[in-house]
Write a protein that holds these residues in place. Sequence first.
Motif, PDB file in Angstrom:
ATOM      1  N   THR A 211       0.851  -1.194   0.000  1.00  0.00           N
ATOM      2  CA  THR A 211       0.000   0.000   0.000  1.00  0.00           C
ATOM      3  C   THR A 211       0.883   1.238   0.000  1.00  0.00           C
ATOM      4  O   THR A 211       1.842   1.320   0.786  1.00  0.00           O
ATOM      5  CB  THR A 211      -0.927   0.013   1.219  1.00  0.00           C
ATOM      6  OG1 THR A 211      -1.768  -1.150   1.187  1.00  0.00           O
ATOM      7  CG2 THR A 211      -1.800   1.248   1.218  1.00  0.00           C
ATOM      8  N   LYS A 212       0.532   2.199  -0.867  1.00  0.00           N
ATOM      9  CA  LYS A 212       1.281   3.449  -0.960  1.00  0.00           C
ATOM     10  C   LYS A 212       0.318   4.610  -1.157  1.00  0.00           C
ATOM     11  O   LYS A 212      -0.760   4.440  -1.727  1.00  0.00           O
ATOM     12  CB  LYS A 212       2.275   3.416  -2.126  1.00  0.00           C
ATOM     13  CG  LYS A 212       3.452   2.494  -1.916  1.00  0.00           C
ATOM     14  CD  LYS A 212       4.416   2.588  -3.097  1.00  0.00           C
ATOM     15  CE  LYS A 212       5.626   1.689  -2.896  1.00  0.00           C
ATOM     16  NZ  LYS A 212       6.568   1.799  -4.047  1.00  0.00           N
ATOM     17  N   SER A 213       0.749   5.799  -0.693  1.00  0.00           N
ATOM     18  CA  SER A 213      -0.028   7.023  -0.876  1.00  0.00           C
ATOM     19  C   SER A 213       0.824   8.045  -1.611  1.00  0.00           C
ATOM     20  O   SER A 213       2.056   8.014  -1.545  1.00  0.00           O
ATOM     21  CB  SER A 213      -0.483   7.592   0.465  1.00  0.00           C
ATOM     22  OG  SER A 213      -1.321   6.677   1.142  1.00  0.00           O
ATOM     23  N   ILE A 214       0.136   8.987  -2.288  1.00  0.00           N
ATOM     24  CA  ILE A 214       0.852  10.006  -3.049  1.00  0.00           C
ATOM     25  C   ILE A 214      -0.023  11.254  -3.163  1.00  0.00           C
ATOM     26  O   ILE A 214      -1.251  11.170  -3.166  1.00  0.00           O
ATOM     27  CB  ILE A 214       1.230   9.477  -4.459  1.00  0.00           C
ATOM     28  CG1 ILE A 214       2.237  10.417  -5.123  1.00  0.00           C
ATOM     29  CG2 ILE A 214      -0.003   9.320  -5.320  1.00  0.00           C
ATOM     30  CD1 ILE A 214       2.810   9.852  -6.412  1.00  0.00           C
ATOM     31  N   ALA A 215       0.639  12.409  -3.227  1.00  0.00           N
ATOM     32  CA  ALA A 215      -0.051  13.681  -3.445  1.00  0.00           C
ATOM     33  C   ALA A 215       0.440  14.267  -4.766  1.00  0.00           C
ATOM     34  O   ALA A 215       1.643  14.449  -4.959  1.00  0.00           O
ATOM     35  CB  ALA A 215       0.239  14.653  -2.294  1.00  0.00           C
ATOM     36  N   CYS A 216      -0.478  14.523  -5.670  1.00  0.00           N
ATOM     37  CA  CYS A 216      -0.133  15.052  -6.991  1.00  0.00           C
ATOM     38  C   CYS A 216      -0.703  16.457  -7.155  1.00  0.00           C
ATOM     39  O   CYS A 216      -1.773  16.772  -6.637  1.00  0.00           O
ATOM     40  CB  CYS A 216      -0.684  14.145  -8.100  1.00  0.00           C
ATOM     41  SG  CYS A 216       0.031  12.482  -8.099  1.00  0.00           S
ATOM     42  N   PHE A 217       0.001  17.270  -7.896  1.00  0.00           N
ATOM     43  CA  PHE A 217      -0.410  18.639  -8.184  1.00  0.00           C
ATOM     44  C   PHE A 217      -0.335  18.867  -9.686  1.00  0.00           C
ATOM     45  O   PHE A 217       0.439  18.196 -10.379  1.00  0.00           O
ATOM     46  CB  PHE A 217       0.486  19.639  -7.452  1.00  0.00           C
ATOM     47  CG  PHE A 217       0.522  19.438  -5.972  1.00  0.00           C
ATOM     48  CD1 PHE A 217      -0.454  19.962  -5.157  1.00  0.00           C
ATOM     49  CD2 PHE A 217       1.539  18.680  -5.407  1.00  0.00           C
ATOM     50  CE1 PHE A 217      -0.423  19.765  -3.793  1.00  0.00           C
ATOM     51  CE2 PHE A 217       1.588  18.471  -4.038  1.00  0.00           C
ATOM     52  CZ  PHE A 217       0.598  19.017  -3.225  1.00  0.00           C
TER      53      PHE A 217
END
Length: 305
Positions: free
Chosen positions: A207-213
């Motif tokens: 499981t991984k999380s990411i923040a994209c802009f």
Amino acid sequence: MKAGADMEIAGKAVCVFLLLTIIKLRRTEGIDRVSANLGHSTVMTCQNKTNITMVTWKINLKTGRQCSLAYLRGHKAERINCSNRINWRSRPDWDQALVIQQVGRADEGNYTCEVMNADGNFDRHYHLTVLASPRMALYCDDHGNPVCEAETVKPAAEIWWVPESNSTPRADSHDNGTVTVLSRFTAHSTSGKNPTCTVSHATLNETKSIACFPSHRHLVLYIAIILGFLMIITFAAAIYYLKLHDYRFCHKTKPPDIIPTYSSQDDTVEVEPYTTYVQKENVIYNSVSDLTLRQNLPQGRSPAT
């Protein structure tokens, strides 16, 4: 008599069975089990012998396909039904090792090297197993959307998002026996939380999380579009304002009337030739008059002055 013959036959059968079992066990013990990572290279060597007369690699793949490489001293090496990825590591006359480039799942199987010299024949056996390490990747695409990707051996891995995504994962199978699953996060709202991707498979659970802009490239494009739109609106408003006040960009202007001016000097210059002419006429007239008068007077008299 008959019973004795049957016992003899049974005894021979048992001996043959035991002999085959021993040979099989010895062959099994003589097999080197090797493994290679999927997509990498692997090398298998032969018996270290000198004065080699002939060397042969016999390959029986798990898929049922067979191929071989052979070299006879003083002759050119031969290849029979083998992929270009399977070849000699170097010159077979002094290095008989076998190399497999970019190992795939189809390369699994048995590999046997047979070396012949003056001392006899020598074999070396290998069993190759291909290992496919599962891989998970989470990144942002050019539009600033999170993308989750998982590469595993078949069957395909399962991917889901938190919060839930509206997109459908796409699965691509490869010739090496692996399958890649790609899922793009397209939820309308994340409620202030970074999207989380979870991959589930028999060989991988992660499981991984990411923040994209939004990317800077698209931000610049959006700003340019907005500025261009504002310029068009401004230009149109300026044209409307000028039309509203009945302003013409291009019109003819009548040149101002020019009133000629005369000076006293010009009058003098224009009158002077006439005066000179009159004076000359008067002189001529006076001369003619005097001559006529003299002719008409009696002799001895002169005209009065």
